[in-house]
Design a protein around this motif. Structure first.
Motif, PDB file in Angstrom:
ATOM      1  N   LEU A  21       0.849  -1.190   0.000  1.00 56.53           N
ATOM      2  CA  LEU A  21       0.000   0.000   0.000  1.00 56.53           C
ATOM      3  C   LEU A  21       0.887   1.244   0.000  1.00 56.53           C
ATOM      4  O   LEU A  21       1.862   1.319   0.737  1.00 56.53           O
ATOM      5  CB  LEU A  21      -0.901  -0.008   1.238  1.00 56.53           C
ATOM      6  N   LYS A  22       0.548   2.214  -0.852  1.00 52.98           N
ATOM      7  CA  LYS A  22       1.326   3.450  -0.962  1.00 52.98           C
ATOM      8  C   LYS A  22       0.428   4.667  -0.794  1.00 52.98           C
ATOM      9  O   LYS A  22      -0.678   4.703  -1.316  1.00 52.98           O
ATOM     10  CB  LYS A  22       2.023   3.532  -2.317  1.00 52.98           C
ATOM     11  N   VAL A  23       0.926   5.658  -0.073  1.00 54.23           N
ATOM     12  CA  VAL A  23       0.274   6.963   0.068  1.00 54.23           C
ATOM     13  C   VAL A  23       1.148   7.969  -0.675  1.00 54.23           C
ATOM     14  O   VAL A  23       2.293   8.203  -0.299  1.00 54.23           O
ATOM     15  CB  VAL A  23       0.133   7.363   1.552  1.00 54.23           C
ATOM     16  N   VAL A  24       0.594   8.528  -1.750  1.00 50.76           N
ATOM     17  CA  VAL A  24       1.348   9.467  -2.583  1.00 50.76           C
ATOM     18  C   VAL A  24       0.638  10.817  -2.565  1.00 50.76           C
ATOM     19  O   VAL A  24      -0.478  10.937  -3.081  1.00 50.76           O
ATOM     20  CB  VAL A  24       1.461   8.952  -4.035  1.00 50.76           C
ATOM     21  N   PRO A  25       1.264  11.840  -1.960  1.00 49.66           N
ATOM     22  CA  PRO A  25       0.639  13.165  -1.943  1.00 49.66           C
ATOM     23  C   PRO A  25       0.362  13.660  -3.364  1.00 49.66           C
ATOM     24  O   PRO A  25       1.160  13.442  -4.276  1.00 49.66           O
ATOM     25  CB  PRO A  25       1.687  14.049  -1.263  1.00 49.66           C
ATOM     26  N   HIS A  26      -0.790  14.290  -3.529  1.00 54.98           N
ATOM     27  CA  HIS A  26      -1.159  14.845  -4.837  1.00 54.98           C
ATOM     28  C   HIS A  26      -0.195  15.991  -5.140  1.00 54.98           C
ATOM     29  O   HIS A  26       0.078  16.827  -4.280  1.00 54.98           O
ATOM     30  CB  HIS A  26      -2.600  15.351  -4.807  1.00 54.98           C
ATOM     31  N   PRO A  27       0.325  16.066  -6.363  1.00 54.95           N
ATOM     32  CA  PRO A  27       1.311  17.102  -6.683  1.00 54.95           C
ATOM     33  C   PRO A  27       0.773  18.539  -6.664  1.00 54.95           C
ATOM     34  O   PRO A  27       1.526  19.467  -6.430  1.00 54.95           O
ATOM     35  CB  PRO A  27       1.802  16.729  -8.088  1.00 54.95           C
ATOM     36  N   LYS A  28      -0.540  18.706  -6.868  1.00 55.70           N
ATOM     37  CA  LYS A  28      -1.091  20.067  -6.944  1.00 55.70           C
ATOM     38  C   LYS A  28      -2.020  20.425  -5.795  1.00 55.70           C
ATOM     39  O   LYS A  28      -2.299  21.596  -5.580  1.00 55.70           O
ATOM     40  CB  LYS A  28      -1.825  20.262  -8.271  1.00 55.70           C
ATOM     41  N   LYS A  29      -2.513  19.429  -5.053  1.00 59.40           N
ATOM     42  CA  LYS A  29      -3.446  19.699  -3.960  1.00 59.40           C
ATOM     43  C   LYS A  29      -2.769  19.356  -2.635  1.00 59.40           C
ATOM     44  O   LYS A  29      -2.333  18.232  -2.429  1.00 59.40           O
ATOM     45  CB  LYS A  29      -4.722  18.872  -4.123  1.00 59.40           C
ATOM     46  N   THR A  30      -2.694  20.330  -1.748  1.00 54.68           N
ATOM     47  CA  THR A  30      -1.969  20.129  -0.492  1.00 54.68           C
ATOM     48  C   THR A  30      -2.750  19.333   0.541  1.00 54.68           C
ATOM     49  O   THR A  30      -2.178  18.916   1.539  1.00 54.68           O
ATOM     50  CB  THR A  30      -1.569  21.484   0.124  1.00 54.68           C
ATOM     51  N   ASP A  31      -4.047  19.128   0.319  1.00 51.54           N
ATOM     52  CA  ASP A  31      -4.865  18.423   1.308  1.00 51.54           C
ATOM     53  C   ASP A  31      -5.296  17.036   0.831  1.00 51.54           C
ATOM     54  O   ASP A  31      -6.205  16.435   1.378  1.00 51.54           O
ATOM     55  CB  ASP A  31      -6.100  19.245   1.652  1.00 51.54           C
ATOM     56  N   MET A  32      -4.613  16.489  -0.189  1.00 47.86           N
ATOM     57  CA  MET A  32      -5.059  15.230  -0.787  1.00 47.86           C
ATOM     58  C   MET A  32      -3.882  14.333  -1.123  1.00 47.86           C
ATOM     59  O   MET A  32      -2.809  14.808  -1.506  1.00 47.86           O
ATOM     60  CB  MET A  32      -5.847  15.534  -2.052  1.00 47.86           C
ATOM     61  N   ALA A  33      -4.115  13.021  -0.979  1.00 49.76           N
ATOM     62  CA  ALA A  33      -3.135  12.024  -1.409  1.00 49.76           C
ATOM     63  C   ALA A  33      -3.873  10.913  -2.138  1.00 49.76           C
ATOM     64  O   ALA A  33      -5.067  10.707  -1.929  1.00 49.76           O
ATOM     65  CB  ALA A  33      -2.383  11.458  -0.211  1.00 49.76           C
ATOM     66  N   GLU A  34      -3.153  10.200  -2.987  1.00 50.61           N
ATOM     67  CA  GLU A  34      -3.717   9.056  -3.686  1.00 50.61           C
ATOM     68  C   GLU A  34      -3.221   7.790  -3.017  1.00 50.61           C
ATOM     69  O   GLU A  34      -2.056   7.703  -2.612  1.00 50.61           O
ATOM     70  CB  GLU A  34      -3.316   9.089  -5.155  1.00 50.61           C
ATOM     71  N   ILE A  35      -4.097   6.804  -2.896  1.00 54.76           N
ATOM     72  CA  ILE A  35      -3.766   5.543  -2.257  1.00 54.76           C
ATOM     73  C   ILE A  35      -3.747   4.467  -3.341  1.00 54.76           C
ATOM     74  O   ILE A  35      -4.660   4.372  -4.161  1.00 54.76           O
ATOM     75  CB  ILE A  35      -4.809   5.152  -1.185  1.00 54.76           C
ATOM     76  N   SER A  36      -2.700   3.653  -3.330  1.00 53.26           N
ATOM     77  CA  SER A  36      -2.626   2.546  -4.274  1.00 53.26           C
ATOM     78  C   SER A  36      -2.091   1.312  -3.564  1.00 53.26           C
ATOM     79  O   SER A  36      -1.445   1.397  -2.524  1.00 53.26           O
ATOM     80  CB  SER A  36      -1.738   2.903  -5.468  1.00 53.26           C
TER      81      SER A  36
END
Length: 70
Positions: A21-36
């Motif tokens: 499982l990976k948590v990758v911060p969104h490059p343009k949104k400071t309050d969001m990350a993508e989970i994969s």
């Protein structure tokens, strides 16, 4: 979110029992990350602050066709 990503990733890996499982911060949104999990995107994680309290909201869509495989 960027600073919290490693800690959130450790928490979610432990919670779901998945080292892939990976948590990758969104490059343009400071309050969001993508989970994969591995290379598969499974959802988003949002950082929320209200009245000085911090929380995180995990959103994952489950399609009815995915349930056929379960």
């Amino acid at each position: 979110m960027k600073d919290d990503a490693p800690r959130l990733q450790r928490y979610l890996r432990n919670l779901f029992g998945s080292d892939s499982l990976k948590v990758v911060p969104h490059p343009k949104k400071t309050d969001m990350a993508e989970i994969s999990v591995g290379d598969e995107f499974i959802g988003t994680l949002y950082h929320e602050e209200e009245d000085g309290e911090v929380s995180y909201q995990f959103q994952m869509a489950i399609l009815d066709i995915d349930l056929d495989e379960a």
